[in-house]
Design a protein around this motif. Structure first.
Motif, mmCIF file in Angstrom:
data_model
loop_
_atom_site.group_PDB
_atom_site.id
_atom_site.type_symbol
_atom_site.label_atom_id
_atom_site.label_comp_id
_atom_site.label_asym_id
_atom_site.label_seq_id
_atom_site.Cartn_x
_atom_site.Cartn_y
_atom_site.Cartn_z
ATOM 1 N N LEU A 352 0.760 -1.153 -0.393
ATOM 2 C CA LEU A 352 -0.252 -0.211 -0.309
ATOM 3 C C LEU A 352 0.355 0.796 0.231
ATOM 4 C CD1 LEU A 352 -3.278 -1.095 2.741
ATOM 5 C CD2 LEU A 352 -2.896 -1.064 0.265
ATOM 6 N N GLY A 353 2.221 1.023 0.709
ATOM 7 C CA GLY A 353 3.102 2.697 0.686
ATOM 8 C C GLY A 353 3.402 2.114 -0.829
ATOM 9 N N GLN A 354 3.735 1.275 -1.711
ATOM 10 C CA GLN A 354 4.118 1.812 -3.166
ATOM 11 C C GLN A 354 3.371 2.379 -3.692
ATOM 12 O OE1 GLN A 354 7.429 1.641 -3.545
ATOM 13 N NE2 GLN A 354 8.035 0.284 -3.307
ATOM 14 N N ILE A 355 1.983 1.602 -3.641
ATOM 15 C CA ILE A 355 0.330 2.448 -3.940
ATOM 16 C C ILE A 355 0.477 4.328 -3.673
ATOM 17 C CG2 ILE A 355 -2.086 1.582 -4.757
ATOM 18 C CD1 ILE A 355 -1.292 -0.777 -3.758
ATOM 19 N N THR A 356 0.157 4.195 -3.459
ATOM 20 C CA THR A 356 0.709 5.556 -2.087
ATOM 21 C C THR A 356 1.571 6.474 -3.504
ATOM 22 O OG1 THR A 356 -0.190 5.077 0.022
ATOM 23 C CG2 THR A 356 0.207 7.316 -0.840
ATOM 24 N N THR A 357 2.499 6.082 -3.288
ATOM 25 C CA THR A 357 3.870 7.119 -4.037
ATOM 26 C C THR A 357 2.858 7.155 -6.055
ATOM 27 O OG1 THR A 357 5.264 4.992 -5.247
ATOM 28 C CG2 THR A 357 5.405 5.716 -2.362
#
Length: 402
Positions: A352-357
């Motif tokens: 989810l952190g990667q998607i947020t970027t």
């Protein structure tokens, strides 16, 4: 029905498979569980060593030992990079069959998930009682690592959307494809199944639908080989009655199990067939930025990621950003998110952190388990990206000839 292997035969096979590993360690950087713990026993070569010890009688399947095997996600990132071509998937299945299902396995919950009729009934009851409004309060009353709590938290919020009417099949006689609906996917990803039919018909295929039931993946990977063999026989019988040339499923999580049941049949991801006839498909423009999550099974079993990206690139104005790896797995991994919710949540947070970027307007992923797991994490973090199967988006944008 396939006969259960005698224990000594299984042990010999495990030992032979384990001997192929040269202990080079190239798999370690790609292993999600090794990344979580930094523990050699939570790595592929550590698990291979455990499997070999169990097969040769040098160790007993104690709870402390088997937990490392149970933690394995079966993502097969290790197998894809292995220079010695170790058949890790086969090794894992055989070892889990040797030691049997975990005593803590949530049998009642898995029994419901295997039955599409029960799952559909539960879905209707949830809609009728407004479950979405109070499921978080109910979940809070359950233990933190409860499988039922994890299942409740992943209960879907909305339908995947409305599709265009089915296209007429072009060029009759160009092949019949049977679609395998599965169990959970047949209910929670029904829109993706309809989308696959629409797209395949537009590409010139006849499509037959098999009955909806479990392929046996949950049991095969959970060590219940007798149930997995029984379901594999049901797959074979359904396939014989279909009269089709190829078999597909919209969820790549079923592919490996279907191929095991039907070793002489072409079992593939529908996006591979559609990419092969991409010139027959035309899509309406869509100005939208989407994050494309590629499930482990799509990368390492279906190996159809390039075909999927090719199809999405045909949609004018669609901005597709692939979710970076690592992390190498979202943690859903079949029923892993139910059996080990805390570990699965840690892996999910990284994705989810990667998607947020990427700052997307929508999330695409072809595995219903991944989407439900990621959606639960979005709810927890207050994020609200609508999520779809990529085939659903493609069918929604398909230009249908009058």
């Amino acid at each position: 029905m396939a006969l259960e292997k005698p224990p000594h035969t299984r042990k010999q096979k495990i030992a032979a498979l384990a001997d192929q590993c040269v202990q080079c360690g190239l798999c370690l950087p790609t292993c999600p569980t090794y990344g979580l713990d930094g523990n050699e026993a939570e790595s592929p070569r550590g698990r291979i060593a455990i499997a070999a010890a169990l097969a040769r009688g040098d160790a007993e399947p104690t709870a402390a030992l088997r937990i490392h095997l149970d933690h394995c996600l079966g993502c097969l990132n290790c197998q894809r990079v292995c220079p010695a071509n170790v058949k890790y998937d086969e090794l894992l299945v055989e070892t889990r069959a040797l030691i049997g299902p975990a005593p803590e396995r949530p049998r009642a919950l898995l029994a419901m998930l295997r039955q599409p009729t029960l799952l559909r009934l539960a879905s209707r009851l949830a809609d009728a009682t407004g479950l979405q409004r109070w499921k978080s309060r109910l979940a809070d009353r359950l233990p933190a690592n409860s499988a039922w709590r994890a299942a409740l938290e992943t209960w879907p919020d909305t339908d995947d959307g409305v599709l265009a009417a089915a296209a007429k099949t072009n060029d009759a006689g160009q092949g019949t494809v049977a679609i395998f609906p599965g169990c959970v996917a047949s209910v929670e990803d029904e829109a993706a199944e309809r989308a696959a039919i629409v797209l395949l018909q537009a590409a010139g295929y006849r499509v037959a639908r098999l009955p909806a039931f479990c392929c046996g993946a949950m049991d095969l990977h959970g060590g219940d080989m007798s149930t997995a063999d029984r379901l594999a026989e049901r797959v074979r019988e359904s396939w014989k009655q279909s009269g089709a040339d190829q078999l597909i499923t919209v969820t790549p999580g079923c592919l490996g199990t279907l191929r095991r049941a039907l070793p002489d049949v072409a079992v593939t991801d529908p996006v591979a067939l559609l990419a092969g006839r991409i010139d027959r498909l035309t899509f309406r423009p869509l100005e939208r930025r989407v994050a494309l999550h590629l499930p482990c099974t799509q990368l390492n079993v279906a190996r159809s990621e390039s075909d999927l990206q090719k199809l999405l690139a045909k949609v004018p104005s669609l901005d597709v950003a692939v979710v970076p790896r690592p992390p190498h797995c979202c943690g859903a991994a079949g029923v892993h998110m139910l059996e080990f919710p805390e570990r699965a949540a840690r892996l999910r947070d990284g994705v989810l952190g990667q998607i947020t970027t990427l700052a997307p307007q929508q999330l695409l992923s072809s595995n219903i388990g991944c989407r439900l797991h990621l959606s639960a994490g979005m709810d927890e973090q207050g994020r609200h990206w609508p999520h779809l199967h990529p085939l659903t988006l493609l069918a929604q944008q398909l230009e249908v000839s009058p």
